[in-house]
Design a protein around this motif. Structure first.
Motif: not given
Length: 124
Positions: A36-39, A51-52, A87-89, A116-119
């Motif tokens: 999950g990231l903001d593209t 981006t990643v 990757d912080r994004r 599923t893992r989140t920050r």
């Protein structure tokens, strides 16, 4: 709102498992990732550094799976999630580790663990 980047079917060869023959002979593991990231920053700039880099990510995931044999797939899948969240994004990572040749004396098609893992709940 986050976007989702998926990479599926990453094949790795490793020596994980509880049994001696698994450690000795090794076997194929398959990894599926959803991040999950903001593209939007990458879409606006059209620059890879926004981006990643999934090519680099795949190589890092393969290296994480193929190093340091452990007993449990739970340990390996957490290791993969930690790599993804470096990757912080990346806001969250859903990782599935398939062990299609698990030593089970029965007919089956796959053994897989998905986490599923989140920050906030990764091993940062």
């Amino acid at each position: 709102m986050t976007d989702e980047l998926s990479v599926k079917g990453i094949e790795c060869f490793a020596h994980h498992g509880v049994f001696d023959f698994e450690r000795r002979e090794g076997q194929t593991f398959v990894v599926d990732l959803v991040l999950g990231l903001d593209t939007r920053p990458a879409a606006e700039s059209d620059h890879l550094e926004e981006t990643v880099n999934y090519g680099t990510l795949v190589m890092d995931v393969k290296a994480a799976v193929e190093r340091d044999p452990v007993d449990l797939i739970e340990t390996v899948v957490q290791r993969i999630a930690d790599v993804c969240l470096k990757d912080r994004r990346v806001e969250w990572a859903r990782v599935t580790l398939h062990k299609p040749d698990a030593p089970i004396d029965a007919t089956y098609s796959d053994v897989a663990l998905t986490i599923t893992r989140t920050r906030g709940n990764a091993h940062d």
